[in-house]
Design a protein around this motif. Structure first.
Motif, mmCIF file in Angstrom:
data_model
loop_
_atom_site.group_PDB
_atom_site.id
_atom_site.type_symbol
_atom_site.label_atom_id
_atom_site.label_comp_id
_atom_site.label_asym_id
_atom_site.label_seq_id
_atom_site.Cartn_x
_atom_site.Cartn_y
_atom_site.Cartn_z
ATOM 1 N N ARG A 205 63.407 25.760 82.926
ATOM 2 C CA ARG A 205 62.106 25.099 82.104
ATOM 3 C C ARG A 205 61.500 26.111 81.253
ATOM 4 N NH1 ARG A 205 61.329 22.388 87.263
ATOM 5 N NH2 ARG A 205 59.821 23.977 88.003
ATOM 6 N N VAL A 206 61.523 27.295 81.678
ATOM 7 C CA VAL A 206 60.737 28.322 80.664
ATOM 8 C C VAL A 206 61.681 28.697 79.838
ATOM 9 C CG1 VAL A 206 60.251 30.762 80.572
ATOM 10 C CG2 VAL A 206 59.526 29.494 82.788
ATOM 11 N N CYS A 207 63.041 28.655 79.992
ATOM 12 C CA CYS A 207 63.898 28.961 78.726
ATOM 13 C C CYS A 207 63.927 28.047 77.729
ATOM 14 C CB CYS A 207 65.343 29.157 79.479
ATOM 15 S SG CYS A 207 65.627 30.756 80.315
ATOM 16 N N ASP A 228 52.092 25.579 77.931
ATOM 17 C CA ASP A 228 53.133 25.201 78.777
ATOM 18 C C ASP A 228 53.965 26.242 79.498
ATOM 19 O OD1 ASP A 228 52.603 22.586 78.292
ATOM 20 O OD2 ASP A 228 54.296 22.281 76.746
ATOM 21 N N ILE A 229 54.362 27.300 78.659
ATOM 22 C CA ILE A 229 55.015 28.333 79.371
ATOM 23 C C ILE A 229 53.924 29.192 80.088
ATOM 24 C CG2 ILE A 229 55.927 30.614 78.248
ATOM 25 C CD1 ILE A 229 57.087 29.102 75.753
ATOM 26 N N TYR A 230 52.776 29.313 79.672
ATOM 27 C CA TYR A 230 52.134 29.967 80.599
ATOM 28 C C TYR A 230 51.924 29.594 82.033
ATOM 29 C CZ TYR A 230 47.553 31.759 82.630
ATOM 30 O OH TYR A 230 46.466 32.346 83.553
ATOM 31 N N CYS A 231 51.609 28.106 82.106
ATOM 32 C CA CYS A 231 52.096 27.744 83.291
ATOM 33 C C CYS A 231 53.198 27.533 84.186
ATOM 34 C CB CYS A 231 51.391 25.986 83.299
ATOM 35 S SG CYS A 231 49.726 25.759 82.523
ATOM 36 N N LEU A 232 54.055 27.298 83.284
ATOM 37 C CA LEU A 232 55.655 27.438 83.972
ATOM 38 C C LEU A 232 55.976 28.678 84.565
ATOM 39 C CD1 LEU A 232 57.731 25.486 81.138
ATOM 40 C CD2 LEU A 232 56.840 24.647 83.475
ATOM 41 N N LEU A 233 55.290 29.918 83.976
ATOM 42 C CA LEU A 233 55.633 31.179 84.334
ATOM 43 C C LEU A 233 55.058 31.383 85.676
ATOM 44 C CD1 LEU A 233 55.447 33.231 81.213
ATOM 45 C CD2 LEU A 233 57.392 33.112 82.592
ATOM 46 N N ASP A 234 54.388 30.609 85.955
ATOM 47 C CA ASP A 234 53.288 30.950 87.398
ATOM 48 C C ASP A 234 54.220 31.020 88.560
ATOM 49 O OD1 ASP A 234 50.920 31.297 88.941
ATOM 50 O OD2 ASP A 234 50.853 29.374 89.301
ATOM 51 N N GLY A 235 54.391 31.787 89.164
ATOM 52 C CA GLY A 235 55.069 31.891 90.480
ATOM 53 C C GLY A 235 56.568 32.021 90.276
ATOM 54 N N ILE A 236 56.954 32.225 88.972
ATOM 55 C CA ILE A 236 58.251 32.445 88.903
ATOM 56 C C ILE A 236 58.815 33.792 89.216
ATOM 57 C CG2 ILE A 236 58.766 33.190 86.470
ATOM 58 C CD1 ILE A 236 60.388 30.459 85.912
ATOM 59 N N ASP A 237 60.261 33.928 89.683
ATOM 60 C CA ASP A 237 60.534 35.240 89.791
ATOM 61 C C ASP A 237 61.121 36.131 88.512
ATOM 62 O OD1 ASP A 237 61.733 37.517 91.042
ATOM 63 O OD2 ASP A 237 63.812 36.512 91.496
ATOM 64 N N PRO A 238 60.508 37.054 88.333
ATOM 65 C CA PRO A 238 60.960 37.777 86.954
ATOM 66 C C PRO A 238 62.237 38.198 86.930
ATOM 67 C CG PRO A 238 58.857 38.774 87.995
ATOM 68 C CD PRO A 238 59.547 37.834 88.916
ATOM 69 N N GLN A 256 59.195 38.014 74.742
ATOM 70 C CA GLN A 256 58.003 37.770 73.536
ATOM 71 C C GLN A 256 57.287 36.703 74.111
ATOM 72 O OE1 GLN A 256 58.962 36.238 69.665
ATOM 73 N NE2 GLN A 256 57.348 37.761 69.060
ATOM 74 N N ALA A 257 57.766 35.584 74.603
ATOM 75 C CA ALA A 257 56.760 34.690 75.497
ATOM 76 C C ALA A 257 55.880 35.053 76.404
ATOM 77 C CB ALA A 257 57.699 33.438 75.631
ATOM 78 N N GLN A 258 56.519 35.921 77.191
ATOM 79 C CA GLN A 258 55.698 36.499 78.371
ATOM 80 C C GLN A 258 54.702 37.407 77.818
ATOM 81 O OE1 GLN A 258 59.309 38.076 80.393
ATOM 82 N NE2 GLN A 258 58.602 37.125 82.285
ATOM 83 N N ARG A 259 54.933 38.114 76.777
ATOM 84 C CA ARG A 259 53.775 39.024 76.236
ATOM 85 C C ARG A 259 52.677 38.225 75.734
ATOM 86 N NH1 ARG A 259 58.453 41.621 74.482
ATOM 87 N NH2 ARG A 259 58.094 41.064 72.236
ATOM 88 N N ALA A 263 48.872 37.736 76.813
ATOM 89 C CA ALA A 263 48.003 38.233 76.012
ATOM 90 C C ALA A 263 46.893 37.200 75.497
ATOM 91 C CB ALA A 263 48.557 38.696 74.570
ATOM 92 N N LEU A 264 47.350 36.077 75.554
ATOM 93 C CA LEU A 264 46.334 35.050 74.990
ATOM 94 C C LEU A 264 45.733 34.194 76.299
ATOM 95 C CD1 LEU A 264 48.246 33.344 72.004
ATOM 96 C CD2 LEU A 264 46.495 35.314 71.989
ATOM 97 N N TYR A 265 46.590 34.108 77.037
ATOM 98 C CA TYR A 265 45.955 32.950 78.226
ATOM 99 C C TYR A 265 45.911 33.550 79.502
ATOM 100 C CZ TYR A 265 47.274 29.137 75.152
ATOM 101 O OH TYR A 265 47.131 28.077 74.274
ATOM 102 N N GLY A 266 46.512 34.818 79.704
ATOM 103 C CA GLY A 266 46.432 35.508 80.985
ATOM 104 C C GLY A 266 45.729 36.853 81.041
ATOM 105 N N ALA A 267 46.198 37.788 81.795
ATOM 106 C CA ALA A 267 45.202 39.107 81.844
ATOM 107 C C ALA A 267 45.421 39.945 80.801
ATOM 108 C CB ALA A 267 45.876 39.785 83.305
ATOM 109 N N GLY A 268 46.058 39.681 79.597
ATOM 110 C CA GLY A 268 46.191 40.653 78.802
ATOM 111 C C GLY A 268 47.474 41.168 78.689
ATOM 112 N N GLY A 269 47.902 41.971 77.477
ATOM 113 C CA GLY A 269 49.156 42.660 77.608
ATOM 114 C C GLY A 269 49.211 43.322 76.239
#
Lengths: 329, 287
Positions: A205-207, A228-238, A256-259, A263-269
């Motif tokens: 789903r992330v890919c 969407d990606i920010y939400c889908l990344l929640d709880g995923i195994d890196p 890049q999407a993780q960064r 940066a935009l929706y999360g704790a920063g990066g």
């Protein structure tokens, strides 16, 4: 003014308490333009807002509920139409998120129904959908032939009586694109939602979302895809995500999407220069809901085609489109 | 945007931005007696943009859009900027309003009860409502009647009345010139002139009332009054509503109640004078 205002409100909905009337007008116009108003309304929830804002957010939530209901009904109709074929109906994007109750689906605008089916089943799927009342949208023979020869999906179809579009995908990106995500693996590892409906496994789903945002699109309206990606990344195994991204040839894009999401929706990066250019494109929206930085937008539009097609083919395609009077939106 | 203005019309507040000064000035003049929005926050943003950067200066061409837009909205000339702004507000209502069932209808009120008139463009519903509004009725609106989902009341949306072609002279003869807008000649719908509703229509624009009679007027035919079956009324009203589908079950419930409770007639008339007499007679008999 840029869509940073909207991004901040999504990240920290408590912060909207500080907005004045002008700020609210800008936030609402941006959220509507980016189709994030339903998500924003849910994020703000029961926090105190000015009297005039309350009904606007309530309407947005009701609209999102209706979108989801309509999308699920459409998925149900497609499953019914394809029931006899013995192929799994894998829901993609918004409809999948809504059907599975994922956080990415909360308040989400849902446009067309997107499904993924095996490439060898395309002919049967097409026939079954036509038999159940879907019909072609495009009447241009060039577009039709182009889709069939080069794209990752059938030309879009619309249901004659319900007026809803369906996109039938057999892979993730156009066949001419540089990356070739492994659609067969995606289908093989799809997970059931109900008896008839499936969705991609969490890493896929992330890919899939990343492929559409960063490896394909011109990033117009990309803030919602990034949400969407920010939400889908929640709880995923890196590690699992990294392995899966490698299989689809999308490691660079997923990172890049993780960064960007952080940066935009999360704790920063930390962002690279290229990340910052992409972020500038994503945030190009003013307080009236207008798209800004037209030149940057055009550059990304050209780039999206460049990524999709080899140069000679791109030149021929753009020439054909230009002669037909097509202008990039 | 360079030029901007906020307007409150009935329950809805609009923020209108324009690349040009003229449309905003025209709005400000004609809506001068409307109450100012209580706070700055608008339900909808309307934008009047050049169709391309070039067309801002050279043969100015207006693209009407906003929170809700239509990709294929026809561009308009700057000379028709006032009409573009009005259409922009209508567009936002038609596509985005959810707090009432929207009926594409004119409505007027007398004695605390509402007469609703619906029909195609050119049916005469606008002109009739405007004329009644000059003759002792309270004009509630000529474009949208807002049907309350809970109470079944009709709420006003008294924008400027858009008078077309022959209706312009009819109303110019009744209303003082100070309440008439500029003549916009040669629009897609012919000549258009706007009429500012009377003071009572503006002053009471937040006041709803229960509907008492529904008419389907048709201009240009020999005088006739026909009953209309409830099934047909329901169907015609769903077609006259821009948000019936979006509202789902509450919209269905509200419309069902409206159709059950409000007597309805189809009326034909050859002239405005006959129409008024006919409407007043039906109002006495049915409402």
């Amino acid at each position: 003014m840029s869509a940073r205002l909207l991004v901040r409100a999504l990240r920290d909905p408590g912060g909207v308490a500080a907005l004045d009337g002008r700020g609210w007008n800008s936030l609402i116009a941006m959220a509507r333009a980016e189709r994030l108003i339903g998500t924003l309304a849910l994020r703000i929830g029961e926090r105190p807002v000015p009297m005039a804002v309350r009904p606007i957010l309530m309407d947005a939530r009701a609209d999102a509920e209706r979108e989801a209901r309509q999308a699920l009904w459409e998925a149900d109709r497609a499953a019914e139409a394809l029931a006899g074929l013995g192929v799994p109906v894998v829901l993609l994007k918004g409809t999948a998120y809504a059907a599975a109750g994922l956080s990415a689906g909360q308040g989400r605008f849902i446009g067309d129904l997107d499904i993924l089916v095996p490439r060898e089943a395309m002919k049967d799927v097409e026939q079954a959908l036509i038999g159940a009342g879907w019909e072609w949208v495009k009447d241009d023979p060039y577009d039709d032939a182009y889709y069939r020869q080069w794209m990752h999906e059938l030309p879009p179809m619309i249901h004659a009586s319900r007026d809803r579009m369906i996109d039938v995908h057999h892979t993730v990106l156009p066949l001419t694109a540089r990356q070739t995500p492994d659609a067969a693996a995606m289908l093989a590892d799809a997970v059931p939602i109900t008896n008839e409906l499936y969705m991609l496994c969490p890493e896929d789903r992330v890919c899939h979302a990343v492929a559409h945002l960063l490896a394909d699109g011109d990033l117009a309206g990309g803030l919602r895809n990034l949400w969407d990606i920010y939400c889908l990344l929640d709880g995923i195994d890196p590690a699992a995500l990294e392995a899966r991204a490698a299989r689809h040839g999308l490691v660079r894009h997923v990172r890049q999407a993780q960064r960007l999401a952080a940066a935009l929706y999360g704790a920063g990066g930390r962002l690279t220069l290229w990340d910052r250019i992409v972020a500038a494109r994503l945030l190009a929206r003013d307080g009236w809901g207008r798209e800004r930085r037209k030149l940057l937008g055009f550059a990304f539009y050209v780039r999206s085609h460049w990524l999709r097609m080899p140069p000679v083919m791109l030149a021929r395609h753009l020439l054909t489109k230009w002669r037909k009077g097509h202008r990039p939106a | 945007m360079k030029h901007a203005l906020s307007l409150k019309i009935g329950p809805a507040t609009f923020r209108i931005g324009s690349a040009w000064r003229q449309p905003v000035e025209a709005l400000a003049r004609l809506y001068a007696d409307y109450p100012a929005p209580a706070d700055e926050i608008a339900d909808f943003t309307v934008r009047l943009e050049p169709t391309s950067p070039f067309r801002r200066w050279f043969r100015p061409s207006i693209f009407i859009t906003g929170d809700h837009g239509l990709a294929d909205a026809a561009p308009m000339s700057l000379a028709h900027g006032l009409l573009a702004a009005e259409m922009g507000m209508n567009l936002q209502m038609a596509l985005g309003w959810r707090r009432h069932l929207l009926l594409h209808a004119s409505s007027v009120e007398k004695g605390g009860r509402v007469l609703v008139m619906t029909g195609e463009s050119g049916s005469g519903k606008s002109t009739l409502a405007a004329q009644l509004g000059e003759r002792g009725w309270r004009l509630m609106g000529d474009e949208f009647a807002l049907l309350d989902l809970e109470t079944g009341a009709i709420f006003p949306f008294p924008r400027l009345v858009s008078l077309k072609n022959r209706a312009i002279d009819v109303l110019a003869a009744e209303a003082p010139p100070g309440r008439m807008g500029p003549l916009l000649a040669g629009t897609a719908k012919g000549d258009i002139r706007h009429l500012v509703p009377r003071g009572d229509a503006v002053g009471r624009m937040s006041e709803g009332a229960l509907p008492a009679l529904l008419l389907f007027p048709r201009f240009g035919h020999a005088t006739d009054v026909r009953a209309v079956g409830q099934g047909e009324i329901f169907m015609r009203l769903t077609q006259a509503s821009t948000n019936y589908v979006a509202l789902g079950e509450p919209g269905f419930a509200a419309l069902t109640r409206f159709v059950r409770n409000v007597p309805a007639r189809a009326i034909d008339f050859p002239s405005g004078g006959e129409a008024i007499a006919l409407v007043e007679r039906l109002w006495e008999d049915l409402a």
